[in-house]
Motif scaffolding. Structure first.
Motif, PDB file in Angstrom:
ATOM      1  N   ARG A   1      40.029  31.195  37.934  1.00  0.00           N
ATOM      2  CA  ARG A   1      40.794  29.941  37.877  1.00  0.00           C
ATOM      3  C   ARG A   1      42.291  30.166  38.011  1.00  0.00           C
ATOM      4  NH1 ARG A   1      37.265  26.457  33.466  1.00  0.00           N
ATOM      5  NH2 ARG A   1      35.749  25.752  35.009  1.00  0.00           N
ATOM      6  N   GLY A   2      42.653  31.394  38.329  1.00  0.00           N
ATOM      7  CA  GLY A   2      44.039  31.659  38.643  1.00  0.00           C
ATOM      8  C   GLY A   2      44.924  31.997  37.467  1.00  0.00           C
ATOM      9  N   HIS A   3      44.342  32.177  36.284  1.00  0.00           N
ATOM     10  CA  HIS A   3      45.150  32.552  35.132  1.00  0.00           C
ATOM     11  C   HIS A   3      45.549  34.025  35.242  1.00  0.00           C
ATOM     12  CE1 HIS A   3      44.417  28.780  33.077  1.00  0.00           C
ATOM     13  NE2 HIS A   3      43.118  28.917  33.318  1.00  0.00           N
ATOM     14  N   LYS A   4      46.659  34.344  34.627  1.00  0.00           N
ATOM     15  CA  LYS A   4      47.140  35.717  34.662  1.00  0.00           C
ATOM     16  C   LYS A   4      46.334  36.558  33.664  1.00  0.00           C
ATOM     17  CE  LYS A   4      51.330  38.508  34.308  1.00  0.00           C
ATOM     18  NZ  LYS A   4      52.803  38.500  34.026  1.00  0.00           N
ATOM     19  N   VAL A   5      45.608  37.521  34.161  1.00  0.00           N
ATOM     20  CA  VAL A   5      44.826  38.425  33.313  1.00  0.00           C
ATOM     21  C   VAL A   5      45.054  39.848  33.792  1.00  0.00           C
ATOM     22  CG1 VAL A   5      43.042  36.702  32.808  1.00  0.00           C
ATOM     23  CG2 VAL A   5      42.761  38.246  34.761  1.00  0.00           C
ATOM     24  N   LYS A   6      44.796  40.789  32.908  1.00  0.00           N
ATOM     25  CA  LYS A   6      44.901  42.198  33.274  1.00  0.00           C
ATOM     26  C   LYS A   6      43.629  42.600  34.014  1.00  0.00           C
ATOM     27  CE  LYS A   6      45.779  46.786  31.374  1.00  0.00           C
ATOM     28  NZ  LYS A   6      46.013  47.578  30.123  1.00  0.00           N
ATOM     29  N   VAL A   7      43.788  43.008  35.260  1.00  0.00           N
ATOM     30  CA  VAL A   7      42.624  43.369  36.078  1.00  0.00           C
ATOM     31  C   VAL A   7      42.236  44.807  35.744  1.00  0.00           C
ATOM     32  CG1 VAL A   7      41.715  43.577  38.418  1.00  0.00           C
ATOM     33  CG2 VAL A   7      43.376  41.779  37.869  1.00  0.00           C
ATOM     34  N   ALA A   8      41.305  44.938  34.798  1.00  0.00           N
ATOM     35  CA  ALA A   8      40.880  46.256  34.322  1.00  0.00           C
ATOM     36  C   ALA A   8      39.446  46.160  33.846  1.00  0.00           C
ATOM     37  CB  ALA A   8      41.803  46.731  33.191  1.00  0.00           C
ATOM     38  N   HIS A   9      38.864  47.301  33.498  1.00  0.00           N
ATOM     39  CA  HIS A   9      37.506  47.385  32.950  1.00  0.00           C
ATOM     40  C   HIS A   9      36.477  46.753  33.883  1.00  0.00           C
ATOM     41  CE1 HIS A   9      39.412  48.834  29.358  1.00  0.00           C
ATOM     42  NE2 HIS A   9      40.067  47.706  29.188  1.00  0.00           N
ATOM     43  N   GLY A  10      36.655  46.960  35.198  1.00  0.00           N
ATOM     44  CA  GLY A  10      35.648  46.518  36.157  1.00  0.00           C
ATOM     45  C   GLY A  10      35.860  45.141  36.723  1.00  0.00           C
TER      46      GLY A  10
END
Length: 834
Positions: free
Chosen positions: A270-279
Motif C-alpha cells: 500500500r505504499g507505506h514506508k517499511v524496511k525491506v528486510a527478512h525476505g
C-alpha cells in the motif's frame, strides 16, 4: 433498527437525564449486566440522587465493570456519559481488559427529556442541567468513533428507540462453534512445493487451475486446515502459496491467522514506508510479476486476516506468535500485537535479534495453543502448547499437527531457500517435575503473578539471591514459601512518637478496608514451618526455616520440634479436617535469642553495656564538677538523659530474651495456615486462621492475642489504640494491623497485607538509645516508606503465587522461581530499620 453488540464488550449508554437510558437498558439487557450510576450512588450513600457521592459511586462502578470484563461478561454502563472525560475513563477500562467499547446514544429531544423529568420527584434540578447535557451530547456525538468506540449506534427518535433490536455479534476471532477436526500448519514462508506435499500427506486433494497452479485443496471428510500465518516472504513462491491458501479459505476448507510478515507485506503493497528486510524483497519481486488483480486480491486477503482464532469450544487457540490465556478471545491492539509478534524482554541477542519472552514455559491454560513465528528444529509440546514453525524455508521441515489427535506430520524442505540469521533453537521442553535449571533464576526475569501481574527481577537482584540460596538456604524441594517484608505504619506526628495505631486505621480506611484485625507482635524470629504427617520413604518430616530460607535448627532439634508440631496437628484433628498430609504454617519463633544470640551479644549487649558504663562514669564526673561550682548544668542534664536512654535500651531488648536449653524455653506462635495439599487459605479471614491454630496444644505453642476493629467506628478505633498502649506499656513490641478478610485487592493490586505499629520503647532497639531526643525524632519523621511498601506488596504477591502453584502441584521450578524472586527482592537496598 439492529444494534450489533460484540460479545463480550463494554456498552456505554450516552444521553441526557430523562432520555430513557435506564428503560432501554432494562428492556434489552439482563438486569445483572447493567451497572447504573444511580444504583451505585445508593450503594455508597443510601441516596441515589446524592451527587456528592458520585466520585465514590463511579469508583465502585468502574471496579465492578472491571471484574465483569475480566471474566469476559458483556457489561452495560447506565449513566449520562455526555462528557468526554467520563467516556475516556470507560474506554480505558475496556482497553485494560481487552474488550471492545460500544456506544449507544439516545439523542432524545430536549422537550421529551424535560417532560419526563418533570414527572419524577427525585429529578428536582433545573431545566438548565438537561440543556447543558444535551449541548455536550451534540458536540460529542460525531467524534465518538475517534474517541475509541468501535461501534456507535445513535437513536435520534422515539421510534428508533422503540424499534431497536440488540443483535449479539461474535468477535471475528470467536470460532468456538467450529469443532474440527483440524490440521494446523506451521509457517510456510513461500515454500509452495513443500506445502503441496504436506497437504497431500494429510489427505487433501489438490485442485489446479487451467495453468496447473494449485488454487484449492479438498480436505478429508470433516477436516479443515488452519494456517498459523507467515505464508509469505523468504521462500521461492509467495504468490503460489497465497493463491492456494486464498482458495482454500474462500472455499471454506481452511482458516488462516495473520502473521507479522503478512502485516508488513500489506503495508509495503500500500505504499507505506517499511524496511525491506527478512525476505520482503523476494515477496515484492515475485508479486510484481503477477497481474494487478491478483496483487489487489492478495492485499485484501492479508489485510483481512484475524490475529488469532479460538476454536473447538475454547479448547484450541491458534495465533501466529502464541497467546497467553488471559488474551484468548479478547480484542484489542495489545492482544493483536502479542499474537503477531509475541513478547520480548527488551534485549537483543548476539545476532542483533530481539530476545523473546518464553511465554510457553509459564503457560498453564486449559486450551491447546498452536503457533509459529520463532523457528525451532522440531515440534515439541511445552505445557499444552506447540510451535509448528520448524524452519522449512531455512532447510528444515514444514510441519502440521492433526487436532485433536495430536499427531505431528512433517515433510522436509527441498533445499535451504533462505539462510537463517541465527541457528534454530529448540523451544524449552517440559522438564521433570523436580528438575531445576540455573537459567530459571539468573539474569533479568519476569514472574507472572495472579494478583499483581508480571513482577520484574533485575539481574543484580537475582545474583544476590543466588548467593544466599546456594550457600545457606534449605533444599528447594523444602522451600515452598518466603514471607514478605512488612512495612511500618505511616509515620506519626504525635509528640514523642514515631508510630501510632491511628495512622494504621486511617490508612486501611482510605484503602476501603473497613474491618481489620490487630495481632500482638511477637518479638522473635519469623519462622515458616513445613510439617508432614508421615516421613514416608524419604524420612523427611519437614523443615523450619527463616524468612531468608535458612534452616532454624540442626537436624536433631528440628526433628523434635517438628514431631511436636505434627502431634499437635493430629490432636487437633487438622489432618482430616483439612484433608491433607502436610501443612505449611507462618509463625514467630521465640525467644529472640533462640536465633539471634550472636547478634545480641555482639551488637545490642555490647552497645548497651558500653553506653551504660561510660555514661554512668560521665554522669558521676559531671555531678562532682557541679558540686565544685562548675557550670555544667546543661551538659549534666543531657548526659543524664542519655544514660536513662541507655538503660531503657538495655531493658528493651532484654525483655525478649530468656534462657533456652534444647526444647525447653522455645515458644512457637503460629498465626496463619499458608497451604495444605491441593489448597491455599488466603481466602479465609484471619479469625479462621487464628482459631484453627489456637487448637494446637502444648508447651511449645503460644497463642496470638488479637482484636478486631472497625476502622469506620470511632469507639472501636479508640479501643484498638488502648489495646496497643496496654501491650507496649508492659514492654510488648506492639501489634500488626491486617485486613480481616486477608487478601484484599484494590485497583492497583493487593493492598498492604499488614502494617506493623511498634511501641516507643521497642523502637530504641531499632533506632538506637537516643532516638527519642527531639532533634533525632524530627529527623526520623522524614524516613521514606515508599520502596519498603512497594516491596511488601510485590513479595506478598509472589508468595501467594508460590502457594497457589504448590496447591496446583505445578513443577518445582515454577514454585521455586517465585520463592527465589522474593529473596531477590530482599537484596534491594532499603533502610533495615523500617
Amino acid at each position: 433498527m439492529e444494534l450489533t453488540i460484540p460479545q463480550p464488550s463494554l456498552v456505554v449508554l450516552v444521553g441526557a437525564s430523562g432520555s430513557g437510558k435506564s428503560t432501554f437498558a432494562l428492556k434489552h439487557f439482563q438486569r445483572t449486566q447493567v451497572l447504573s450510576s444511580d444504583f451505585f450512588r445508593g450503594m455508597v450513600a443510601d441516596d441515589e440522587n446524592d451527587q456528592s457521592a458520585s466520585g465514590a459511586a463511579f469508583d465502585s462502578l468502574y471496579y465492578v465493570a472491571g471484574k465483569r470484563l475480566a471474566a469476559g461478561r458483556t457489561t452495560v454502563v447506565d449513566a449520562t456519559n455526555v462528557q468526554p472525560a467520563d467516556r475516556a475513563r470507560l474506554i480505558a477500562v475496556a482497553k485494560e481488559h481487552d474488550v471492545l467499547p460500544v456506544a449507544i446514544v439516545l439523542d432524545t429531544p430536549d422537550s421529551v427529556c424535560l417532560a419526563r423529568n418533570a414527572t419524577r420527584p427525585d429529578r428536582d434540578f433545573g431545566d438548565h442541567v438537561v440543556r447543558r447535557q444535551r449541548t455536550a451530547l451534540r458536540k460529542s456525538v460525531n467524534r465518538l468513533g475517534r474517541e475509541g468506540f468501535r461501534r456507535v449506534h445513535v437513536l435520534r427518535t422515539q421510534q428508533d428507540v422503540d424499534e431497536a433490536v440488540i443483535v449479539p455479534e461474535r468477535l471475528l476471532n470467536d470460532l468456538r462453534h467450529e469443532r474440527g477436526p483440524f490440521d494446523v500448519i506451521g509457517d510456510v514462508h513461500g515454500c509452495r512445493a513443500e506445502l503441496e506435499e504436506l497437504l497431500v500427506a494429510l489427505g487433501y486433494e489438490l485442485v489446479r487451475d487451467g495453468r496447473g497452479r494449485p488454487v484449492d485443496a479438498l480436505p478429508p471428510e470433516g477436516r479443515r486446515a488452519v494456517f498459523v500465518g507467515d505464508l509469505v516472504d523468504r521462500g521461492p513462491d509467495t504468490p503460489g502459496v497465497l493463491r492456494l491458501v486464498m482458495g482454500m479459505v474462500e472455499a471454506g476448507h481452511a482458516f488462516c491467522v495473520c502473521g507479522n510478515h503478512e502485516q508488513k507485506l500489506v503495508r509495503a503493497l500500500r505504499g507505506h514506508k517499511v524496511k525491506v528486510a527478512h525476505g520482503l524483497a523476494e515477496s515484492l519481486e515475485q508479486l510484481g510479476e503477477q497481474d494487478e488483480e491478483f496483487r489487489k486480491a492478495a492485499t485484501r486477503f492479508c489485510d483481512g486476516l484475524v490475529a488469532h482464532y479460538v476454536l473447538d469450544g475454547g479448547d484450541l487457540v491458534v495465533a501466529h506468535a502464541g497467546l497467553p490465556e488471559h488474551y484468548h478471545g479478547r480484542a484489542s491492539g495489545r492482544v493483536r500485537s502479542f499474537a503477531l509478534y509475541g513478547d520480548t524482554t527488551g534485549e537483543t541477542d548476539e545476532y542483533g535479534l530481539p530476545v523473546r519472552y518464553p511465554w510457553a514455559n509459564d503457560y498453564r491454560g486449559k486450551a491447546t495453543v498452536l503457533y509459529g513465528h520463532t523457528p525451532t528444529p522440531r515440534a515439541e509440546w511445552v505445557n499444552n502448547t506447540m510451535c509448528l514453525d520448524t524452519g522449512v524455508v531455512f532447510g528444515g521441515e514444514l510441519t502440521a499437527l492433526r487436532y485433536p489427535e495430536r499427531e505431528v506430520v512433517a515433510v522436509p524442505a527441498h533445499r535451504v531457500w533462505y539462510e537463517p540469521v541465527r541457528p534454530l533453537k529448540p523451544v524449552a521442553p517440559e522438564r521433570e517435575a523436580g528438575a531445576l535449571d540455573l537459567d530459571d533464576v539468573t539474569g533479568k526475569r519476569g514472574v507472572e503473578t495472579a494478583h499483581r501481574g508480571r513482577i520484574s527481577v533485575r539481574a543484580d537482584q537475582a545474583a544476590a539471591a543466588l548467593e544466599v540460596m546456594s550457600r545457606f538456604a534449605v533444599a528447594p524441594q523444602r522451600l515452598l514459601y518466603l514471607p514478605p517484608t512488612m512495612s511500618p505504619v505511616a509515620t506519626s506526628k504525635r509528640e514523642g512518637l514515631l508510630e501510632h495505631p491511628d495512622e494504621a486505621f486511617a490508612e486501611y480506611r482510605g484503602w476501603g478496608v473497613r474491618q481489620v484485625v490487630c495481632e500482638e507482635k511477637h518479638m522473635g524470629s519469623r519462622a515458616v514451618v513445613l510439617v508432614r504427617r508421615d516421613v514416608g520413604n524419604t524420612g523427611d518430616l519437614g523443615v523450619v526455616h527463616t524468612r531468608t530460607g535458612r534452616p532454624f535448627f540442626d537436624g536433631d532439634l528440628e526433628r523434635r520440634v517438628l514431631e511436636r508440631v505434627r502431634d499437635a496437628v493430629a490432636a487437633a484433628g487438622l489432618w482430616a479436617e483439612l484433608d491433607t498430609d502436610w501443612l505449611l504454617l507462618d509463625c514467630e519463633l521465640m525467644p529472640w535469642n533462640a536465633k539471634a544470640g550472636g547478634l545480641i551479644r555482639q551488637q545490642y549487649a555490647s552497645v548497651g553495656a558500653a553506653a551504660s558504663g561510660s555514661l554512668g562514669v560521665a554522669t558521676s564526673a559531671l555531678e562532682a564538677a557541679a558540686g565544685r561550682g562548675v557550670d555544667v548544668g546543661a551538659l549534666l542534664e543531657r548526659t543524664r538523659s542519655r544514660r536513662a536512654n541507655a538503660e531503657g535500651y538495655r531493658r528493651a531488648w532484654s525483655r525478649y530474651c530468656w534462657p533456652t536449653e534444647d526444647l525447653a524455653g522455645l515458644r512457637l506462635a503460629p498465626f496463619q495456615v499458608l497451604a495444605a495439599r491441593g489448597r491455599t487459605f488466603h481466602d479465609r479471614d484471619h479469625l479462621w486462621h487464628l482459631g484453627v491454630l489456637a487448637r494446637l496444644e502444648g508447651e511449645l505453642f503460644h497463642r496470638t492475642a488479637h482484636l478486631v476493629v472497625d476502622t469506620g467506628d470511632e469507639e472501636q478505633v479508640a479501643a484498638g489504640v488502648r489495646w496497643w498502649e496496654s501491650i507496649t506499656a508492659v514492654g510488648g513490641e506492639g501489634m500488626v494491623v491486617k485486613p480481616l478478610a486477608n487478601l484484599v485487592v484494590g485497583e492497583r493490586g493487593p493492598v498492604q497485607p499488614g502494617v506493623k505499629v511498634r511501641g516507643r520503647e521497642y523502637l530504641r532497639i531499632i533506632y538506637g538509645p537516643d532516638y527519642t531526643e527531639p532533634a533525632n525524632l524530627e529527623r526520623l519523621r522524614k524516613r521514606g516508606l515508599g520502596l519498603k511498601r512497594a516491596l511488601a506488596v510485590m513479595e506478598y504477591s509472589l508468595g501467594l503465587e508460590a502457594l497457589e502453584r504448590v496447591a496446583r502441584e505445578e513443577p518445582l521450578w515454577r514454585v521455586h522461581e517465585c520463592v527465589f524472586a522474593v529473596l531477590a527482592m530482599e537484596s534491594e537496598p532499603v533502610d533495615p530499620r523500617l
